[in-house]
Every structure is written in C-alpha cells, then in structure tokens.
Design a protein around this motif. Structure first.
Motif, PDB file in Angstrom:
ATOM      1  N   ASN A   1       0.831  -1.210   0.000  1.00  0.00           N
ATOM      2  CA  ASN A   1       0.000   0.000   0.000  1.00  0.00           C
ATOM      3  C   ASN A   1       0.860   1.252   0.000  1.00  0.00           C
ATOM      4  N   ASP A   2       1.902   1.264  -0.822  1.00  0.00           N
ATOM      5  CA  ASP A   2       2.810   2.407  -0.994  1.00  0.00           C
ATOM      6  C   ASP A   2       3.615   2.756   0.251  1.00  0.00           C
ATOM      7  N   ARG A   3       3.752   1.838   1.179  1.00  0.00           N
ATOM      8  CA  ARG A   3       4.565   2.064   2.377  1.00  0.00           C
ATOM      9  C   ARG A   3       5.677   1.018   2.432  1.00  0.00           C
ATOM     10  N   VAL A   4       6.914   1.485   2.681  1.00  0.00           N
ATOM     11  CA  VAL A   4       8.050   0.561   2.765  1.00  0.00           C
ATOM     12  C   VAL A   4       7.903  -0.277   4.029  1.00  0.00           C
ATOM     13  N   VAL A   5       7.785  -1.584   3.858  1.00  0.00           N
ATOM     14  CA  VAL A   5       7.652  -2.489   5.003  1.00  0.00           C
ATOM     15  C   VAL A   5       8.895  -3.349   5.195  1.00  0.00           C
ATOM     16  N   ALA A   6       9.731  -3.442   4.144  1.00  0.00           N
ATOM     17  CA  ALA A   6      10.925  -4.275   4.240  1.00  0.00           C
ATOM     18  C   ALA A   6      11.906  -3.884   3.143  1.00  0.00           C
ATOM     19  N   ARG A   7      13.122  -4.398   3.277  1.00  0.00           N
ATOM     20  CA  ARG A   7      14.138  -4.251   2.237  1.00  0.00           C
ATOM     21  C   ARG A   7      14.739  -5.629   2.006  1.00  0.00           C
ATOM     22  N   GLY A   8      15.268  -5.817   0.804  1.00  0.00           N
ATOM     23  CA  GLY A   8      15.833  -7.125   0.520  1.00  0.00           C
ATOM     24  C   GLY A   8      16.679  -7.112  -0.732  1.00  0.00           C
ATOM     25  N   GLU A   9      17.058  -8.303  -1.157  1.00  0.00           N
ATOM     26  CA  GLU A   9      17.890  -8.442  -2.351  1.00  0.00           C
ATOM     27  C   GLU A   9      17.140  -9.257  -3.394  1.00  0.00           C
ATOM     28  N   MET A  10      17.353  -8.893  -4.646  1.00  0.00           N
ATOM     29  CA  MET A  10      16.705  -9.594  -5.749  1.00  0.00           C
ATOM     30  C   MET A  10      17.345 -10.966  -5.912  1.00  0.00           C
ATOM     31  N   VAL A  11      16.496 -11.966  -6.148  1.00  0.00           N
ATOM     32  CA  VAL A  11      16.957 -13.332  -6.383  1.00  0.00           C
ATOM     33  C   VAL A  11      16.171 -13.920  -7.545  1.00  0.00           C
ATOM     34  N   LEU A  12      16.714 -14.978  -8.134  1.00  0.00           N
ATOM     35  CA  LEU A  12      16.001 -15.739  -9.159  1.00  0.00           C
ATOM     36  C   LEU A  12      15.506 -17.028  -8.544  1.00  0.00           C
ATOM     37  N   VAL A  13      14.218 -17.310  -8.731  1.00  0.00           N
ATOM     38  CA  VAL A  13      13.611 -18.528  -8.200  1.00  0.00           C
ATOM     39  C   VAL A  13      12.920 -19.233  -9.355  1.00  0.00           C
ATOM     40  N   GLN A  14      13.504 -20.324  -9.821  1.00  0.00           N
ATOM     41  CA  GLN A  14      12.956 -21.108 -10.932  1.00  0.00           C
ATOM     42  C   GLN A  14      12.606 -20.225 -12.126  1.00  0.00           C
ATOM     43  N   GLY A  15      13.520 -19.314 -12.473  1.00  0.00           N
ATOM     44  CA  GLY A  15      13.331 -18.455 -13.637  1.00  0.00           C
ATOM     45  C   GLY A  15      12.492 -17.218 -13.383  1.00  0.00           C
ATOM     46  N   ASN A  16      11.998 -17.030 -12.167  1.00  0.00           N
ATOM     47  CA  ASN A  16      11.208 -15.841 -11.822  1.00  0.00           C
ATOM     48  C   ASN A  16      11.989 -14.996 -10.828  1.00  0.00           C
ATOM     49  N   TYR A  17      11.731 -13.686 -10.860  1.00  0.00           N
ATOM     50  CA  TYR A  17      12.355 -12.801  -9.892  1.00  0.00           C
ATOM     51  C   TYR A  17      11.648 -12.909  -8.550  1.00  0.00           C
ATOM     52  N   GLY A  18      12.418 -12.765  -7.492  1.00  0.00           N
ATOM     53  CA  GLY A  18      11.882 -12.743  -6.141  1.00  0.00           C
ATOM     54  C   GLY A  18      12.711 -11.805  -5.300  1.00  0.00           C
ATOM     55  N   VAL A  19      12.315 -11.628  -4.049  1.00  0.00           N
ATOM     56  CA  VAL A  19      13.059 -10.781  -3.114  1.00  0.00           C
ATOM     57  C   VAL A  19      13.313 -11.579  -1.847  1.00  0.00           C
ATOM     58  N   ARG A  20      14.568 -11.667  -1.464  1.00  0.00           N
ATOM     59  CA  ARG A  20      14.927 -12.259  -0.177  1.00  0.00           C
ATOM     60  C   ARG A  20      14.946 -11.111   0.828  1.00  0.00           C
ATOM     61  N   ILE A  21      14.052 -11.180   1.825  1.00  0.00           N
ATOM     62  CA  ILE A  21      13.928 -10.115   2.812  1.00  0.00           C
ATOM     63  C   ILE A  21      15.157 -10.132   3.720  1.00  0.00           C
ATOM     64  N   THR A  22      15.805  -8.972   3.850  1.00  0.00           N
ATOM     65  CA  THR A  22      16.977  -8.856   4.709  1.00  0.00           C
ATOM     66  C   THR A  22      16.738  -7.921   5.884  1.00  0.00           C
ATOM     67  N   GLU A  23      15.677  -7.124   5.813  1.00  0.00           N
ATOM     68  CA  GLU A  23      15.397  -6.150   6.873  1.00  0.00           C
ATOM     69  C   GLU A  23      13.908  -5.838   6.897  1.00  0.00           C
ATOM     70  N   ILE A  24      13.317  -5.834   8.064  1.00  0.00           N
ATOM     71  CA  ILE A  24      11.930  -5.436   8.246  1.00  0.00           C
ATOM     72  C   ILE A  24      11.934  -4.013   8.787  1.00  0.00           C
ATOM     73  N   SER A  25      11.148  -3.134   8.189  1.00  0.00           N
ATOM     74  CA  SER A  25      11.078  -1.749   8.646  1.00  0.00           C
ATOM     75  C   SER A  25      10.433  -1.694  10.028  1.00  0.00           C
ATOM     76  N   SER A  26      10.866  -0.722  10.813  1.00  0.00           N
ATOM     77  CA  SER A  26      10.252  -0.534  12.124  1.00  0.00           C
ATOM     78  C   SER A  26       8.830  -0.007  11.941  1.00  0.00           C
ATOM     79  N   ARG A  27       8.044  -0.121  12.964  1.00  0.00           N
ATOM     80  CA  ARG A  27       6.670   0.389  12.913  1.00  0.00           C
ATOM     81  C   ARG A  27       6.684   1.878  12.574  1.00  0.00           C
ATOM     82  N   ARG A  28       7.614   2.626  13.147  1.00  0.00           N
ATOM     83  CA  ARG A  28       7.724   4.070  12.898  1.00  0.00           C
ATOM     84  C   ARG A  28       8.036   4.330  11.424  1.00  0.00           C
TER      85      ARG A  28
END
Length: 87
Positions: free
Chosen positions: A54-81
């Motif tokens: 919903n247009d709010r940053v909730v996490a950050r991560g790195e791009m990965v390939l999963v069976q030929g599709n793009y995905g994101v491996r979550i490396t950080e969860i944003s704080s509630r603030r």
C-alpha cells in the motif's frame, strides 16, 4: 482481537510493490523510449530493493532468481515508525 477477526484480516489481499530504484526523465526522453532502451536507476545492482505494501516501505531485501522468476529475499523489516512515516 479474537481469532475469528484475525482470520478475516489474514485473508485480505494487498498490493505489494518492489522498488528497484527511480530515475528522473524529461517527457521528451520518455517519448523517445524504444524496445531495447535502457533506463538508468539511482541505485546500484548490489543495493537493497524496497518492498512496499500500500505504498509504504515495510521491508528491504535483495533480488533473487527462483525457478526463472524474480523474487526478493527479505533482509530487513522496517520498524513500525518507518512504516508509518513512508508513503
């Protein structure tokens, strides 16, 4: 919150967006885009991508390939603030 209310909330679908970067372009440059054009973003390929719900940053991560599709491996969860401040 009772479990029945939580069950209803867990089934709500929300749009998820992955932001790999941004670029500033003139309208003329946008009109000049063709197949094969390259748009350069303001982030390097090794920098984390933003995961937005919903247009709010909730996490950050790195791009990965999963069976030929793009995905994101979550490396950080944003704080509630941070989740409340972005958007």
């Amino acid at each position: 919150m009772n479990s029945q209310t939580l069950d209803v909330l867990l089934d709500i679908e929300m749009p998820v967006t992955v932001r790999v970067g941004s670029a500033q372009m003139t309208f003329g440059d946008v009109l000049g885009l063709n197949v094969g054009s390259v748009v350069e973003f303001d982030r390097g390929t090794e920098e984390p991508v933003d995961v937005l719900v919903n247009d709010r940053v909730v996490a950050r991560g790195e791009m990965v390939l999963v069976q030929g599709n793009y995905g994101v491996r979550i490396t950080e969860i944003s704080s509630r603030r941070e989740r409340l401040d972005t958007g």
